[in-house]
Scaffold this active site. Structure first.
Site, short mmCIF file in Angstrom:
data_model
loop_
_atom_site.label_atom_id
_atom_site.label_comp_id
_atom_site.label_asym_id
_atom_site.label_seq_id
_atom_site.Cartn_x
_atom_site.Cartn_y
_atom_site.Cartn_z
N ASP A 1 1.20 -0.74 0.02
CA ASP A 1 -0.05 -0.32 -0.24
C ASP A 1 1.10 1.07 0.28
OD1 ASP A 1 -1.99 1.88 0.68
OD2 ASP A 1 -3.22 0.73 1.55
N GLU B 1 -16.53 10.06 5.48
CA GLU B 1 -16.31 8.69 5.76
C GLU B 1 -14.73 8.37 4.86
OE1 GLU B 1 -18.48 6.06 6.19
OE2 GLU B 1 -20.20 6.74 4.51
#
Length: 875
Positions: free
Chosen positions: A273, A622
């Site tokens: 990542d 979010e």
């Protein structure tokens, strides 16, 4: 041997020699010869590289190696719900969690196929132009198959929900659709992420150490990854940011070596990542140096590092220091080039069937139609009751509905439909657009409140008030860095500030949207005294200076500034914008702010026949590691699951009018709207619906589409139902282990028609360890619609922990009114097995409860014929 035969042999030899010479002449190196096996070509190419060149290829932004005619390549691309962050207009499908709510593997496979086609078109067009930048490649870091174990996780919207079986089946469909079935070439490369045991919190992911039992690891966190890696043969895997049992996931002995490479025999490539390898030594502090971190990640099989400042640059010193060998680096580089060969990147266009795809496929009619189809399929009707006894249910709207009041923060917001990891479609349908498209309907629109407060901005743009050096508009200076440093590369003028660019898109001559900055300058001349409100929004960072003083400085959300002005006075404005990465977006407006009470809003719409409140939250609150810190939200996650109080207060006032109130909720996760569930007749969970989301919502409200979406997650009542967010144990989490009463259960969803289940038959197959299940389903209503039949299994005599029940099969089918169909399910070894305390899959024999229905079985549904259950002894 006759002379004639000798001549024939000589002729064949000469032809072979000629062809060999021609091939050799055409191909300077064997890796350029497409007739050779991929393994041979990869071995040849990598064997020609120096150590420095090999290391240079192990980062997402891999440079060209000109002496071998190897083009530059950027591994980083996204297609979570359509091709993302592109400079091209593309088709935007519903967010991943919404696509999971369709419970339709065929639709998801088609969507992935269409996304791969659009991605190929962009790649082909970019290749023709000589572009090799970010978000132009064919390696897509999707799907996200982490388990949505807690509704507070902001990135849960990117997943397929809380259930391992549903996630695995949908994930496999996505991989097969994206990668295609060509015997030689991948249409595109998928990537299963984030491996593994990763689902928040976002705010501490670079230091968090997840601890789980072997049982939870194999029962919950790994099954979907196994489905994609072992069964679907996904070509890529992304390892996670957090640590697992004390080791960073990208350097985990258990995850990366034992499970992924040794047990599952994964031969594809693994990427970190982005920035994850630097966490080894910077934040996890499990490694003393860059060299140690880089070497350990590669030794654990992390082949590519995604980072703007790669730790893998230290690999050369790591080799010299004896921390890793060149041979071990070569292994990773071969995996990377194998993917590029499988994508056809070293073959002539005429040999690669996907090279003919051009940009005419972008936003094609079929793709847009499928976006609408999936948006409709994703709608979950949670509640639909009559306003009064003995009257019809509120939905769908009948002929008596002529005037609709549309209220709420998401009612006319197009961007909310795009969620995160998105591309730009040419057109987005808001709910207001969708309802206005219906004939014979009067619509009264009143925003009423924002997501978290009632300070509603009302634009009133007066372009003539802005000028620079006496000429209308704004001067804009473009910088080839994101720090406003040095002399601007380009200076021009714009009449208004409202821009959207995909990453890498040209924004001005010589300026592309990638790590750049802009400065807008203008004089604002007030035409009357009073107050004016400036609204500033940006995707990354925006700043507003008035008369040299900074008034707005914020990431992502943007902000408002109220300026007291005097008529005729001039105020000097400077607006700074910088792009870190991804899409580039900035908008500046002016107007006023109204703060109206809920009662005032209700009084404005009380004359309507029905009131539709469109609320919830949005990807501006979010998401992934976001700089958001307002009540109820933290760093992209939520600290509670309640609907923001202002929205409930508005709906209370709307209900007091006596008119039917339909609540349309948009969110990427479960919401705990207890008051709404108890007091409103209708709740529609609409997620983030993509470019056609507004149209799909309107179609459901008016009955032009019969909803059949099902929840892929549990909706809990409130935060007291949940364990601590950082507790990764599955005890009392998700429908499989939750012992309480949910607000709305996993698998729940209503229809405008009714279905009856009957004639459940269960038998052991002639094949060993297999059970056959059949059931009859009848549409007992008056209209056609889809039904999602769900099969749940519960072991009754197990000697150790097993789920309360678990999904083991599902089918979505269309039924005409009155139609009966027999559906069949096959339960094999995997479906009939459970994970024991050691994390091993074990075939469970004995007493089983097998239920099939339109939702999870319970006494009420079984008594109504909406679910049917039998006990079966499996020996």
């Amino acid at each position: 041997m006759s002379f004639k035969n000798i001549l024939a042999i000589a002729f064949v030899i000469s032809i072979f020699t000629f062809l060999s010479f021609s091939i050799q002449k055409k191909h300077q190196y064997p890796f350029q010869n497409s007739t050779l096996p991929t393994e041979v070509r990869v071995d040849n190419l990598v064997g020609l590289l120096t150590l420095e060149e090999k290391i240079s290829q192990m980062v997402n932004n891999s440079p060209a190696i000109k002496r071998l005619n190897i083009p530059a390549y950027n591994w980083w691309n996204e297609t979570l719900h359509g091709v993302a962050r592109s400079s091209y207009n593309v088709t935007s499908y519903p967010q991943a969690i919404a696509m999971a709510a369709t419970w339709d593997t065929t639709s998801l496979k088609t969507m992935a196929n269409y996304s791969a086609i659009e991605g190929r078109a962009i790649y082909n067009d970019s290749k023709r132009q000589g572009k090799t930048g970010i978000y132009l490649g064919l390696t897509y870091w999707t799907p996200n198959i982490n388990i949505f174990r807690d509704p507070r996780w902001g990135r849960g919207q990117e997943t397929y929900g809380e259930d391992p079986y549903l996630t695995g089946t949908l994930g496999k469909a996505f991989v097969r659709g994206l990668e295609g079935d060509h015997p030689k070439y991948l249409k595109a490369s998928a990537c299963a992420k984030h491996f593994a045991v990763h689902s928040g919190p976002e705010w501490n992911r670079s230091t968090f150490n997840a601890k789980v039992s072997d049982f939870d690891l194999w029962d919950t966190y790994l099954p979907a990854f196994r489905d994609l890696i072992v069964d679907a043969k996904v070509s890529g895997v992304m390892c996670a940011y957090n640590a697992f049992d004390g080791q960073p996931c990208c350097g985990s002995d258990k995850l990366m070596q034992k499970i992924l490479r040794d047990d599952w025999k994964f031969t594809g490539y693994v990427t970190s990542d982005c920035g994850g390898i630097s966490h080894f030594w910077r934040t996890h502090k499990t490694h003393p140096s860059k060299e140690a971190a880089a070497a350990d990640a590669v030794l654990h099989g992390t082949d590519c590092e995604c980072s703007g400042d790669p730790t893998y640059r230290a690999l050369l010193k790591a080799v010299n220091d004896g921390l890793i060998t060149e041979k071990e680096i070569t292994t990773s580089v071969k995996r990377l080039f194998t993917i590029r060969f499988r994508l056809g990147m070293f073959d002539e266009d005429k040999e690669v069937p996907f090279s003919k795809i051009d940009t005419s496929v972008l936003e094609s009619a079929a793709h847009k139609a499928h976006a609408l189809k999936m948006a409709r399929q994703s709608m979950v009707l949670l509640k639909n009751e009559p306003l009064k006894q003995k009257s019809a249910n509120v939905l769908p709207f009948g002929k008596g509905v002529k005037k609709i009041a549309l209220v709420g923060p998401n009612a006319d917001d197009k961007t909310v439909m795009l969620a995160n990891y998105y591309g730009f479609p040419s057109y987005i349908s808001s709910v207001l657009d969708g309802i206005r498209s219906k004939q014979g309907i009067e619509v009264v629109y009143e925003k009423g409140c924002n997501l978290i407060d009632n300070k509603v901005f009302k634009p009133n743009w007066k372009g003539n008030n802005f000028s620079f050096e006496g000429k209308p508009g704004f001067q804009v200076a473009y910088f080839k860095n994101n720090k406003w440093e040095g002399k601007p590369a380009v200076v021009s003028r714009v009449p208004k500030i409202n821009f959207q660019w995909g990453d890498g898109e040209q924004v001005a001559e010589g300026i592309i949207a990638n790590q750049f900055s802009m400065r807008f300058t203008a004089d604002y001349k007030a035409d009357e005294s009073g107050e004016v409100v400036f609204e500033l929004k940006g995707d990354d960072n925006v700043k507003l200076f008035v008369n040299g003083e900074k008034q707005i400085d914020t990431d992502l959300k943007g902000g408002y500034y109220t300026l007291k002005v005097q008529k005729g006075k001039i105020y000097k404005l400077v607006i700074d914008y910088l792009q870190y990465s991804d899409n580039a977006e900035i908008e500046f407006n002016m107007g006023t702010i109204e703060t109206a009470s809920p009662a005032t809003i209700a009084s404005r719409v009380k004359d309507a026949d029905v009131i539709v409140f469109v609320g919830g939250i949005a990807a501006s609150l979010e998401g992934e590691a976001m700089p958001v810190s307002v009540e109820g939200f933290k760093g992209g996650d939520r600290t509670n699951i309640e609907l923001p109080k202002i929205q409930t207060d508005v709906m209370k006032a709307l209900k007091a009018t006596g008119k039917p109130v339909v609540f349309v909720n948009m969110s990427g996760g479960a919401m705990g709207f207890e008051w709404e569930a108890a007091n409103l007749p209708v709740i529609l969970q609409a997620w983030y619906g993509g470019q056609a989301g507004g149209q799909a919502i309107a179609d459901v409200l008016f009955g032009d589409y019969n909803p059949a979406g099902r929840l892929p997650i549990t909706f809990y009542k409130n935060i007291s139902d949940l364990p601590d967010f950082e507790d990764y144990s599955m005890d009392n989490r998700t429908y499989r282990y939750f012992k309480g009463e949910p607000l709305f259960a996993f698998g729940h969803g209503l229809s405008y028609t009714t279905f009856k289940y009957s004639n459940l038959k269960i038998s052991k197959s002639p094949k060993s360890n297999e059970i056959l299940v059949s059931v009859d389903i009848t549409n007992t209503g008056k209209i056609a619609g889809d039904e999602v039949a769900q099969l749940y299994l519960a072991h009754k005599n197990n000697s150790y922990k097993t789920p309360i029940r678990t999904l083991k099969g599902y089918q979505r089918n269309y039924f005409k009114a009155g139609e009966t169909k027999q559906l069949q399910f096959k339960l094999g070894y995997n479906e009939l097995s459970e994970v024991n305390s050691l994390g091993k899959l074990e075939l469970m024999k004995g007493s089983l409860d097998i239920a099939v229905g339109g939702a999870q079985p319970n006494a009420v549904l079984i008594s109504q014929g909406k679910s049917i259950q039998k006990q079966f002894i499996f020996n």
